[in-house]
Design an enzyme around this catalytic site. Structure first.
Site, PDB file in Angstrom:
ATOM      1  N   TYR A  43       4.393   8.605   2.243  1.00 31.72           N
ATOM      2  CA  TYR A  43       4.315   7.255   2.792  1.00 31.72           C
ATOM      3  C   TYR A  43       2.902   6.709   2.698  1.00 31.72           C
ATOM      4  O   TYR A  43       2.691   5.544   2.334  1.00 31.72           O
ATOM      5  CB  TYR A  43       4.781   7.258   4.255  1.00 31.72           C
ATOM      6  CG  TYR A  43       4.817   5.874   4.870  1.00 31.72           C
ATOM      7  CD1 TYR A  43       5.927   5.057   4.707  1.00 31.72           C
ATOM      8  CD2 TYR A  43       3.731   5.369   5.589  1.00 31.72           C
ATOM      9  CE1 TYR A  43       5.970   3.779   5.257  1.00 31.72           C
ATOM     10  CE2 TYR A  43       3.758   4.103   6.137  1.00 31.72           C
ATOM     11  CZ  TYR A  43       4.871   3.309   5.968  1.00 31.72           C
ATOM     12  OH  TYR A  43       4.898   2.045   6.505  1.00 31.72           O
ATOM     13  N   PRO A  96      -3.579  -4.398   7.993  1.00 34.37           N
ATOM     14  CA  PRO A  96      -2.454  -3.987   8.836  1.00 34.37           C
ATOM     15  C   PRO A  96      -1.677  -2.849   8.193  1.00 34.37           C
ATOM     16  O   PRO A  96      -1.294  -2.927   7.024  1.00 34.37           O
ATOM     17  CB  PRO A  96      -1.602  -5.258   8.930  1.00 34.37           C
ATOM     18  CG  PRO A  96      -1.955  -6.042   7.701  1.00 34.37           C
ATOM     19  CD  PRO A  96      -3.387  -5.734   7.404  1.00 34.37           C
ATOM     20  N   VAL A  97      -1.455  -1.804   8.955  1.00 35.46           N
ATOM     21  CA  VAL A  97      -0.745  -0.622   8.456  1.00 35.46           C
ATOM     22  C   VAL A  97       0.299  -0.203   9.486  1.00 35.46           C
ATOM     23  O   VAL A  97      -0.016  -0.048  10.670  1.00 35.46           O
ATOM     24  CB  VAL A  97      -1.709   0.546   8.188  1.00 35.46           C
ATOM     25  CG1 VAL A  97      -0.935   1.795   7.758  1.00 35.46           C
ATOM     26  CG2 VAL A  97      -2.733   0.169   7.125  1.00 35.46           C
ATOM     27  N   ALA A  98       1.516  -0.013   9.030  1.00 34.86           N
ATOM     28  CA  ALA A  98       2.614   0.356   9.925  1.00 34.86           C
ATOM     29  C   ALA A  98       2.548   1.826  10.321  1.00 34.86           C
ATOM     30  O   ALA A  98       1.950   2.652   9.622  1.00 34.86           O
ATOM     31  CB  ALA A  98       3.948   0.074   9.238  1.00 34.86           C
ATOM     32  N   SER A 125      -0.327  -4.385  12.746  1.00 40.11           N
ATOM     33  CA  SER A 125       0.956  -4.596  12.087  1.00 40.11           C
ATOM     34  C   SER A 125       2.068  -4.873  13.083  1.00 40.11           C
ATOM     35  O   SER A 125       2.111  -4.312  14.186  1.00 40.11           O
ATOM     36  CB  SER A 125       1.317  -3.350  11.267  1.00 40.11           C
ATOM     37  OG  SER A 125       2.631  -3.441  10.743  1.00 40.11           O
ATOM     38  N   GLN A 146      -0.598  -9.210  12.338  1.00 39.29           N
ATOM     39  CA  GLN A 146       0.155  -9.378  11.098  1.00 39.29           C
ATOM     40  C   GLN A 146       1.630  -9.485  11.422  1.00 39.29           C
ATOM     41  O   GLN A 146       2.191  -8.635  12.125  1.00 39.29           O
ATOM     42  CB  GLN A 146      -0.084  -8.197  10.155  1.00 39.29           C
ATOM     43  CG  GLN A 146       0.731  -8.230   8.869  1.00 39.29           C
ATOM     44  CD  GLN A 146       2.058  -7.505   9.009  1.00 39.29           C
ATOM     45  OE1 GLN A 146       2.227  -6.640   9.838  1.00 39.29           O
ATOM     46  NE2 GLN A 146       3.031  -7.901   8.174  1.00 39.29           N
ATOM     47  N   TYR A 148       5.639  -9.817  10.190  1.00 37.21           N
ATOM     48  CA  TYR A 148       6.797  -9.872   9.305  1.00 37.21           C
ATOM     49  C   TYR A 148       7.814 -10.773   9.978  1.00 37.21           C
ATOM     50  O   TYR A 148       8.236 -10.504  11.110  1.00 37.21           O
ATOM     51  CB  TYR A 148       7.396  -8.485   9.093  1.00 37.21           C
ATOM     52  CG  TYR A 148       6.623  -7.587   8.160  1.00 37.21           C
ATOM     53  CD1 TYR A 148       6.468  -7.919   6.819  1.00 37.21           C
ATOM     54  CD2 TYR A 148       6.061  -6.396   8.615  1.00 37.21           C
ATOM     55  CE1 TYR A 148       5.771  -7.096   5.953  1.00 37.21           C
ATOM     56  CE2 TYR A 148       5.364  -5.560   7.760  1.00 37.21           C
ATOM     57  CZ  TYR A 148       5.214  -5.906   6.431  1.00 37.21           C
ATOM     58  OH  TYR A 148       4.525  -5.099   5.582  1.00 37.21           O
ATOM     59  N   THR A 174       2.810 -11.859   6.240  1.00 32.95           N
ATOM     60  CA  THR A 174       3.013 -11.175   4.965  1.00 32.95           C
ATOM     61  C   THR A 174       4.278 -11.709   4.310  1.00 32.95           C
ATOM     62  O   THR A 174       5.360 -11.674   4.902  1.00 32.95           O
ATOM     63  CB  THR A 174       3.130  -9.654   5.176  1.00 32.95           C
ATOM     64  OG1 THR A 174       1.919  -9.172   5.767  1.00 32.95           O
ATOM     65  CG2 THR A 174       3.356  -8.947   3.854  1.00 32.95           C
ATOM     66  N   LYS A 246      -0.481 -13.711   3.448  1.00 34.37           N
ATOM     67  CA  LYS A 246      -0.823 -12.483   2.711  1.00 34.37           C
ATOM     68  C   LYS A 246       0.227 -12.184   1.650  1.00 34.37           C
ATOM     69  O   LYS A 246       1.422 -12.187   1.934  1.00 34.37           O
ATOM     70  CB  LYS A 246      -0.928 -11.309   3.680  1.00 34.37           C
ATOM     71  CG  LYS A 246      -1.307  -9.982   3.045  1.00 34.37           C
ATOM     72  CD  LYS A 246      -1.469  -8.910   4.115  1.00 34.37           C
ATOM     73  CE  LYS A 246      -1.936  -7.586   3.545  1.00 34.37           C
ATOM     74  NZ  LYS A 246      -0.873  -6.902   2.769  1.00 34.37           N
ATOM     75  N   HIS A 270      -0.053  -5.893  -2.068  1.00 33.02           N
ATOM     76  CA  HIS A 270       0.426  -4.923  -1.075  1.00 33.02           C
ATOM     77  C   HIS A 270       0.007  -3.504  -1.465  1.00 33.02           C
ATOM     78  O   HIS A 270       0.698  -2.528  -1.150  1.00 33.02           O
ATOM     79  CB  HIS A 270       1.945  -5.004  -0.947  1.00 33.02           C
ATOM     80  CG  HIS A 270       2.454  -4.826   0.454  1.00 33.02           C
ATOM     81  ND1 HIS A 270       2.989  -5.849   1.200  1.00 33.02           N
ATOM     82  CD2 HIS A 270       2.507  -3.737   1.249  1.00 33.02           C
ATOM     83  CE1 HIS A 270       3.360  -5.395   2.382  1.00 33.02           C
ATOM     84  NE2 HIS A 270       3.075  -4.105   2.443  1.00 33.02           N
ATOM     85  N   ASP A 301      -7.179  -8.040  -0.769  1.00 32.16           N
ATOM     86  CA  ASP A 301      -6.979  -6.600  -0.617  1.00 32.16           C
ATOM     87  C   ASP A 301      -6.228  -6.066  -1.821  1.00 32.16           C
ATOM     88  O   ASP A 301      -5.780  -6.828  -2.676  1.00 32.16           O
ATOM     89  CB  ASP A 301      -6.311  -6.252   0.720  1.00 32.16           C
ATOM     90  CG  ASP A 301      -4.783  -6.230   0.695  1.00 32.16           C
ATOM     91  OD1 ASP A 301      -4.167  -6.539  -0.337  1.00 32.16           O
ATOM     92  OD2 ASP A 301      -4.212  -5.905   1.738  1.00 32.16           O
ATOM     93  N   GLY A 303      -6.630  -2.035  -3.646  1.00 31.68           N
ATOM     94  CA  GLY A 303      -7.398  -1.200  -4.554  1.00 31.68           C
ATOM     95  C   GLY A 303      -8.807  -0.878  -4.134  1.00 31.68           C
ATOM     96  O   GLY A 303      -9.489  -0.104  -4.815  1.00 31.68           O
ATOM     97  N   ARG A 305     -11.779   0.964  -2.682  1.00 30.78           N
ATOM     98  CA  ARG A 305     -12.043   2.346  -2.294  1.00 30.78           C
ATOM     99  C   ARG A 305     -13.504   2.594  -1.931  1.00 30.78           C
ATOM    100  O   ARG A 305     -13.809   3.597  -1.289  1.00 30.78           O
ATOM    101  CB  ARG A 305     -11.628   3.308  -3.426  1.00 30.78           C
ATOM    102  CG  ARG A 305     -10.156   3.280  -3.778  1.00 30.78           C
ATOM    103  CD  ARG A 305      -9.295   3.852  -2.660  1.00 30.78           C
ATOM    104  NE  ARG A 305      -7.874   3.852  -3.002  1.00 30.78           N
ATOM    105  CZ  ARG A 305      -7.030   2.857  -2.757  1.00 30.78           C
ATOM    106  NH1 ARG A 305      -7.480   1.752  -2.154  1.00 30.78           N
ATOM    107  NH2 ARG A 305      -5.757   2.937  -3.089  1.00 30.78           N
TER     108      ARG A 305
END
Length: 377
Positions: A43, A96-98, A125, A146, A148, A174, A246, A270, A301, A303, A305
């Site tokens: 995931y 935002p990360v679920a 998220s 964020q 949905y 998003t 987004k 995404h 956002d 890629g 690093r």
């Protein structure tokens, strides 16, 4: 039997100190893999389809070269910026990360602690495993929410109202994931959420009306309640918060977002997690920046690093960036300590890059010709 990671070896305990071998944010990647089971790792680290867009996001950054200006006086330089009337010490926003408790028992609580300590804005998220009000109560820095858009639009409106009441300072909507992407790595790992872990902000949401029978499970069922631009217009009328869209990858959609009343957009694919073989977000950034000018706040956002990647995105038109996987690796490896250290490394790399380029401010990064594309990738 003891739980094992994706390599088949027993899970290591979370780090309580930073190892000397962690020199860049993505040095946490291996440390994270060693501490997550195969499902959670799929995931976190995986993408959609053959993960070509995940790879090409990185190739796009690798294809951009810097042209420094030598012997430039950069004393007094800084990374400050202003977004939507808010002052920030640096342009690095935690994306935002679920389901962050998949990666660490403290989940979003560890992330919000680290964000505050490093003066970073955190985007929370809809699918967080901690209530948005709880996170607001623990935050010492700025929070964005964020969204949905849910099948029940009244519940969606109530969710936005909750974020406003809790003190969130911007709303991100998003738009690029009306249904889940084909994440084959997760399918092969038989990913599912552990018992007791879920999207707590959606508790109590009414069950949507069943889709009528139709020949397609996708078109006739999954997409039945998918949002449209009319939903963005409705949200603009509902909320007083800055509205950020987004998932923009084209000039046409950037202009549509502007016409619907957006205050800002996020150029994003995404992180390659929804539709494979869409263009690298960095490749489309300059054209979108040229089309929107200074009318919209432009974020990026997908890629990033390293801090040098942050510099490249800003030089190519972004006002600020959202970062996901680098600090997520830190969270999985070491909780709040890992998140804070990853953010610190990103910011320090950004400052070193700016100093060596001869740029004292983010504005100078954007106005000087410091980047060029080396070759087709």
């Amino acid at each position: 039997m003891s739980p094992v990671n994706a390599t088949g070896t027993p899970l290591l305990p979370k780090l309580t100190a930073i190892p000397p071998g962690i020199a860049t944010p993505c040095d946490y990647r291996q440390a994270a893999q060693a501490r997550l089971d195969a499902k959670a790792w799929a995931y976190l680290d995986g993408g959609a389809g053959d993960e070509l867009t995940v790879q090409r996001n990185r190739l796009a950054f690798d294809a951009v070269n810097f042209t420094p200006s030598m012997l430039t006086d950069v004393r007094g330089g800084h990374t400050r910026c202003n977004l939507f009337g808010q002052d920030f010490t640096h342009p690095i926003v935690l994306a935002p990360v679920a389901y962050q408790r998949l990666f660490h028992d403290e989940g979003e609580l560890a992330t919000v602690q680290a964000a505050g300590a490093l003066e970073a804005c955190m985007a929370v998220s809809t699918l967080a495993t901690t209530r948005l009000e709880t996170l607001a109560g623990h935050a010492t820095g700025p929070l964005w929410f964020q969204l949905y858009i849910q099948p029940d639009r009244a519940f969606t409106s109530a969710l936005v109202a909750r974020a406003e009441q809790a003190g969130y300072q911007a709303l991100i909507v998003t738009i690029d994931a009306p249904i889940g992407g084909l994440r084959n790595r997760e399918q092969r790992a038989s990913f599912d959420l552990p018992s007791g872990l879920g999207a707590v902000n959606l508790a109590g949401m009414p069950t949507p009306q069943a889709a009528p029978a139709g020949p397609s499970r996708v078109f006739d069922q999954a997409m039945l309640h998918a949002p449209t631009w009319q939903d963005i217009e409705a949200l603009r009328k509902q909320t007083r918060l800055p509205l950020i869209i987004k998932g923009i990858l084209s000039v046409a959609d950037a202009r549509r977002a502007e016409a619907c009343g957006a205050d800002g957009i996020i150029v994003s694919n995404h992180g390659g997690r929804v539709l494979d073989t869409v263009p690298p977000a960095l490749d489309v950034l300059p054209a979108i920046a040229a089309a929107t000018g200074e009318r919209l706040t432009l974020l990026f956002d997908s890629g990033i690093r390293r801090g040098s990647d942050v510099a490249k995105a800003i030089a190519l038109g972004a006002d600020a960036v959202l970062v996901g996987r680098p600090w997520l690796y830190g969270l999985a490896a070491a909780g709040a300590l890992g998140v804070a250290h990853a953010i610190h490394l990103l910011r320090e790399e950004l400052e070193v890059t700016m100093a060596l380029l001869g740029c004292r401010t983010l504005g100078e990064l954007k106005t000087r010709q410091v980047c060029c594309v080396a070759a087709t990738h």
